[in-house]
Write a protein that holds these residues in place. Structure first.
Motif: not given
Length: 131
Positions: A96-97, A100, A103-104
């Motif tokens: 997940e990290q 993220r 996506c960022g």
């Protein structure tokens, strides 16, 4: 139909009962006039639990609905761009990290491109990825 056609008009949302109020009016009556008495009795109440997709607290013909739907459409455009253009739909990222961060970074690139277009006096093209 005969000359007695009637339509349902929005009477508002009752928060305490979690229901929509509807009133029956003749078709020749302006539905935006709130001071007129409801025709056909007190109207009906429809619980939102009946079908949440159809019966919503905000009337679909109102300005508030249009505004909320425009926001939703804008969010879907961003999601589509992330999926298709930036390749997040078919990825091999684990964790997940890491996702993220990816996506960022994609959102930062989109914002940087928009700022660049605005600074180049091309504000009408700020949502475009190509020149």
């Amino acid at each position: 139909m005969t000359g007695k056609e009637r339509t349902m008009t929005n009477g508002g949302f009752e928060k305490g009962r979690n229901t929509l109020k509807s009133a029956v009016r003749p078709n020749n009556t302006a539905s935006h006039v709130r001071d007129e008495p409801m025709f056909g009795g007190p109207g009906i109440r429809i619980p939102l639990a009946e079908d949440r997709r159809i019966f919503t607290p905000i009337d679909r013909s109102s300005y508030a609905w249009e505004k909320a739907y425009r926001r939703r459409t804008a969010a879907e455009r961003v999601n589509s761009r992330l999926d298709c253009t930036f390749g997040l739909e078919k990825h091999t990222i684990r964790g997940e990290q890491k996702m993220r961060v990816r996506c960022g970074l994609a959102l930062c690139v989109m914002l940087a491109m928009a700022v660049g277009r605005i600074k180049a006096n091309q504000a009408e093209k700020m949502r475009s990825l190509v020149a």
